[in-house]
Every structure is written in structure tokens, then in C-alpha cells.
Design an enzyme around this catalytic site. Structure first.
Site, PDB file in Angstrom:
ATOM      1  N   ASP A  25       3.047  45.525  48.395  1.00 58.56           N
ATOM      2  CA  ASP A  25       3.048  45.349  49.743  1.00 58.56           C
ATOM      3  C   ASP A  25       1.634  46.232  50.310  1.00 58.56           C
ATOM      4  O   ASP A  25       1.745  47.423  49.583  1.00 58.56           O
ATOM      5  CB  ASP A  25       4.103  45.296  50.699  1.00 58.56           C
ATOM      6  CG  ASP A  25       3.618  45.051  52.316  1.00 58.56           C
ATOM      7  OD1 ASP A  25       3.751  43.664  52.431  1.00 58.56           O
ATOM      8  OD2 ASP A  25       3.491  45.936  52.968  1.00 58.56           O
ATOM      9  N   GLU A  34      -0.664  47.956  53.461  1.00 59.64           N
ATOM     10  CA  GLU A  34      -1.032  47.873  54.940  1.00 59.64           C
ATOM     11  C   GLU A  34      -2.665  48.299  55.108  1.00 59.64           C
ATOM     12  O   GLU A  34      -3.233  48.726  54.041  1.00 59.64           O
ATOM     13  CB  GLU A  34      -0.323  49.020  55.938  1.00 59.64           C
ATOM     14  CG  GLU A  34       1.300  49.088  55.620  1.00 59.64           C
ATOM     15  CD  GLU A  34       1.599  47.547  56.333  1.00 59.64           C
ATOM     16  OE1 GLU A  34       0.981  46.893  57.073  1.00 59.64           O
ATOM     17  OE2 GLU A  34       2.752  47.260  55.759  1.00 59.64           O
ATOM     18  N   HIS A  50       6.557  46.901  58.395  1.00 61.19           N
ATOM     19  CA  HIS A  50       5.266  46.958  58.643  1.00 61.19           C
ATOM     20  C   HIS A  50       4.805  48.395  58.053  1.00 61.19           C
ATOM     21  O   HIS A  50       3.790  48.797  58.375  1.00 61.19           O
ATOM     22  CB  HIS A  50       4.754  46.901  60.057  1.00 61.19           C
ATOM     23  CG  HIS A  50       5.005  45.335  60.746  1.00 61.19           C
ATOM     24  ND1 HIS A  50       4.431  44.102  60.054  1.00 61.19           N
ATOM     25  CD2 HIS A  50       5.848  44.986  61.741  1.00 61.19           C
ATOM     26  CE1 HIS A  50       4.681  43.308  60.775  1.00 61.19           C
ATOM     27  NE2 HIS A  50       5.287  43.573  61.610  1.00 61.19           N
ATOM     28  N   ASP A  86       8.466  46.788  53.571  1.00 65.17           N
ATOM     29  CA  ASP A  86       8.147  45.512  53.158  1.00 65.17           C
ATOM     30  C   ASP A  86       8.233  45.249  51.890  1.00 65.17           C
ATOM     31  O   ASP A  86       8.849  43.955  51.460  1.00 65.17           O
ATOM     32  CB  ASP A  86       6.892  45.179  54.024  1.00 65.17           C
ATOM     33  CG  ASP A  86       6.855  44.939  55.514  1.00 65.17           C
ATOM     34  OD1 ASP A  86       8.047  45.143  56.129  1.00 65.17           O
ATOM     35  OD2 ASP A  86       5.836  44.911  55.954  1.00 65.17           O
TER      36      ASP A  86
END
Length: 476
Positions: free
Chosen positions: A26, A28, A164, A169
Site C-alpha cells: 500500500d 500514500e 489511510h 492499510d
């Protein structure tokens, strides 16, 4: 303050790469589009199909401003990443931990797109097979109103205390992926479209990890049963995808039965699709595998011959191959030859009588129904009839009697070569790039010889016709 974690739970996780490995990822970012946005955090968990065996988590300095609404969503501020490593500083670790594994993410196109774009900016081609847990969940966990990660976590009791954030995540996706693995029999493999590989029906001695060794390259593959018998031979431009199609989730009765018997898979790379076609054809004739119904016979007992009669008409007749005269085509049986010739006589509007398919002493039956132009009773001039007959012969014949076909090899340092001598297929092999031959006899020293047959001729003829721009032809 930034965080980099790389903790191998096992001293050497490379040994687990004998089976399928997954990197559950994952990220960001500063925005929703990898063309404009950059990565601010990455979390990668290496999974061996049973448990997490390694991990890598780090903030990333995106070298661009993080918008306030993104910081509000992720909790990652510009101050947090100012001293974090830039992507190029962690790129090597990302390559190493993901090498040989399947890239797994929730909405994989997003995460994979960003990471691939970051590597492209560094001049590196980051290429991994991918699995999307959104698509997998729709298939294996039907009935949910939404397949967002948050909704699935709520539905299946998956905890996520750091929503998030990349690690939170990614760890939630790890738990989801383990549920999906359990639903699909312990293994999930990338396949085209919406298909899912199913271990159901596989032989108990088949090692699924063997599939991880298959390449996405051109070649020939072989299936063996528990007695070591070769039961199927195939070719593909992508060996791995084709084998997964065979063994994934077949529906046809014959395919299901074959899946149940396969215990081992091997392959041979050819580089050239032409060589793969020729090798597959020759291997099937030689080995006669149980599940290959076509091309099993290698005895071309009957030939189609062409001659000009006293009136000047080109005639055709079928006879046994005795080796004294080269036929324009060869067949395994008289019936196969006749069926082929009937089809071509109709296609080229030829005369059945002049083609040896009618014993009529007068006009052939086709003339009576206006499908023959009367060559059998000399109403059509030889020059007109022979134009169509020659077109048929040219379809079967090579443009040249002696030539060498040069195609791509198994790597950038070699080429494949196919030899045709005196109008007959002689064999194929591989040579170093840039190799040259003064004669076909020179080329014959570097190839493996194969029997000439109609199947091989058709393969070469079609390849020349359809892909002539991809192969170089040298005549002698």
C-alpha cells in the site's frame, strides 16, 4: 521523523521462493494521479502464502508539496517527510523485496501505477505480475454493497487502527488476502480477464510452486503424469499464461481430466514463434501424447502430384509417396488427401475429372451443375484453366526452393534459423547474432534435422505469408 523497517522473520526467505511469493503493498501519495502525484509513504509485506516473512515500511520525501486535504486524510504532513529518504534512496530495497513475487494491492492499478512511474523516472523498468484484492473480493466474497477496503474490513472483522496510512492499510490487505487465499484453496495466481486459478482438481502430487518457474516467454511446454509419461505438448507466445489457462479452472471434460493427471510441467524456450510451432508439431508426431489429438501421425504415406497432359492441361492425382518424385503436398491417408483436394477444386473452380476425383468418361458432374468451366471436354482453353491450377500449386509451394529463415532467438545474442532445401523442410536451430552462411550446407551444420511433412510446410508457408516483415529470408 521518518521510519524505515526491514525485519526478516526468517534468516533466508529466498528458500520460500520455491513456492509462490506475494508482496502485499500500500502507498500514500500527494494526489490521485501518478502523472502528477508522488509517493509519500510505502508499506510492503512479503507473504509466502502462509504468513508474512519480511517487510519494508518507510515515509518517502515526494520532493513536492503535500496538499492540506491530503495531509488531513492521511495524517502525513510536509514536516514529516522533509528528512525522509527520497524514492531513489529506497528503490533498491523495493526491487529486492518484490523480486520474484506477485504484486498485491487493494486497487492494484493505483499502487502499481505510482511505483512503476517512480521507477520509470529513474530509468528502470519495474515489471511485476499483479493481483487486485478489489477484483478478487468481488469474485470470492460476493454479495457486499461496497468493496472498499473499509467496508470489507467491517464485514469480515478485519482490524485497522491506522486507516489511510500505508502500513495500516497494507496489514489490513494482508488479512483480507489470507481470507481470499483460504477461499481459493491456498493459492491465487494472476490470470487474464476475470478468471481465477483453482487448485481444485489438481493431482495431489502436483507442486503449485512449480508454476512460479514458468516464464512469460515463447516456447514449448510439456505435461507429465505420475508415471512420468508425456501426456500433452503445447506451444505459446507466453508459456506461463497458457499453462495457467490449462490448469486454472477448465470446463471441458477432456481438459478437466488432463488437469487431474498432470504432475509435472517442463518447458523449452524457442525465442521464435515459428520455431515453437515447428517444434511443437515435430514433438507431437514423435511422442504421440495422449491429449494431443492432432498431428500425431508422422507417416505421410500419400502425396498430391501435378503434371501436364498431352492437351496442355495441368492435372492432379493422388498416389502413394515412394520417394522417387517430390509431391506438391503430403498427407497421412488417401482420404485426407482427397478431402483436401475436393476443397481446393471447389475453391479454385477446377475440374474434378482433371484432378483425379471423377472417373467420368465425358463431362464431369461439376460441369453439369455449372461449377466446372468445361476443361474436361476441352471447352475451356488450357491457358485459362492453368492460371487457376497454377494459383493452387503456388499456394502449396514455397516461393524459393532453397532458403534460410532467420528470426529472433532465445536472447538478444542469438537468432533462430529454419532451413528449407530443395523445397523440403530440413530443420531449425540457433546461432549467434550476426552469424553468416555461404551455403545451405553450412547452415545444415548448426541445425537439428527434422522430417519434412505437410504440417511443417503449412506452418512455414503461413508464417511467411502472415509475418514476413518479422523474419528475414535468405535465398541460395
Amino acid at each position: 521523523m521518518h521510519l524505515i523497517v526491514s525485519i526478516p522473520f526468517f534468516a533466508d526467505y529466498q528458500k520460500y521462493r520455491n513456492s509462490y511469493m506475494y508482496t502485499i503493498i500500500d502507498i500514500e501519495t500527494t494526489g490521485g494521479n501518478f502523472k502528477n502525484g508522488k509517493i509519500t509513504e510505502v508499506a510492503i509485506y512479503l507473504h509466502d502464502g502462509h504468513r508474512v516473512v519480511d517487510e519494508f515500511v518507510s515515509l518517502i520525501n515526494p520532493e513536492q508539496f503535500i496538499p492540506p486535504f491530503i495531509s488531513q486524510l492521511t495524517g502525513i504532513t510536509n514536516q514529516m517527510v522533509v528528512n525522509a529518504p527520497k524514492f531513489y534512496e529506497v528503490a533498491k530495497q523495493i526491487v529486492e523485496i518484490t523480486k520474484g513475487s506477485i504484486f498485491v494491492a487493494h486497487n492494484a492499478s493505483f499502487d502499481y501505477g505510482f511505483i512503476k512511474a517512480e521507477f520509470e523516472a529513474l530509468g528502470y523498468d519495474f515489471d511485476r505480475e499483479t493481483l487486485c484484492t478489489v477484483k478478487l473480493s468481488r469474485k470470492l466474497l460476493p454479495g457486499l454493497d461496497s468493496y472498499s477496503l473499509g467496508n470489507i474490513c467491517t464485514a469480515y472483522g478485519i482490524s485497522n487502527d491506522a486507516r489511510h496510512r500505508a502500513a495500516g492499510d497494507a496489514l489490513a490487505t494482508v488479512q483480507l488476502f489470507e481470507i481470499l487465499l483460504d477461499k481459493n484453496g491456498g493459492v491465487i495466481l494472476p490470470m487474464e480477464g476475470s478468471k481465477l486459478f483453482s487448485v481444485k482438481g489438481l493431482h495431489p502430487d502436483f507442486k503449485v510452486g512449480k508454476l512460479s518457474e514458468l516464464p512469460h516467454k515463447v516456447g514449448v511446454y510439456y505435461f507429465y503424469n505420475d508415471k512420468g509419461d508425456l501426456i500433452y505438448i503445447g506451444k505459446s507466445k507466453d508459456i506461463k499464461k497458457r499453462v495457467l489457462t490449462h490448469l486454472g479452472n477448465p470446463k471441458a471434460q477432456k481438459a478437466v481430466r488432463m488437469k487431474q493427471e498432470v504432475v509435472d510441467v517442463t518447458f523449452e524456450l524457442t525465442g521464435s514463434e515459428l520455431v515453437a510451432l515447428l517444434k511443437e508439431s515435430a514433438e507431437i508426431k514423435k511422442n504421440k501424447p495422449l491429449y494431443n489429438k492432432t498431428q500425431k501421425r508422422n507417416r505421410m504415406h500419400f502425396g498430391l502430384f501435378c503434371f501436364k497432359d498431352r492437351k496442355g492441361y495441368l492435372r492432379f492425382h493422388i498416389a502413394r509417396n515412394d520417394g522417387r518424385v517430390n509431391p506438391i503436398a503430403s498427407f497421412e491417408s488417401d482420404k485426407a488427401a482427397r478431402d483436401f483436394l475436393f476443397q481446393k477444386v471447389e475453391e479454385y473452380t477446377l475440374c474434378q475429372k482433371l484432378s483425379g476425383l471423377s472417373n467420368s468418361t465425358d463431362a464431369c458432374f461439376q460441369y453439369q451443375i455449372k461449377q466446372c468451366k468445361g476443361a474436361c471436354i476441352h471447352l475451356e482453353a488450357p491457358v485459362d484453366y492453368n492460371k487457376r491450377a497454377k494459383a493452387f500449386v503456388e499456394e502449396l509451394a514455397f516461393e524459393f526452393n532453397n532458403f534460410l529463415m532467420v528470426d529472433v532467438g532465445r536472447d538478444v545474442n542469438e537468432n533462430s534459423v529454419v532451413v528449407v532445401q530443395d523445397g523440403r523442410f530440413k530443420g531449425f536451430g540457433w546461432v549467434q547474432s550476426g552469424a553468416s552462411f555461404e551455403s545451405l550446407d553450412d547452415a545444415m551444420t548448426v541445425i537439428q534435422s527434422y522430417d519434412d511433412n505437410q504440417d511443417a510446410r503449412i506452418i512455414i508457408h503461413r508464417y511467411l505469408k502472415e509475418k514476413k516483415q518479422d523474419v528475414k529470408v535468405y535465398t541460395f
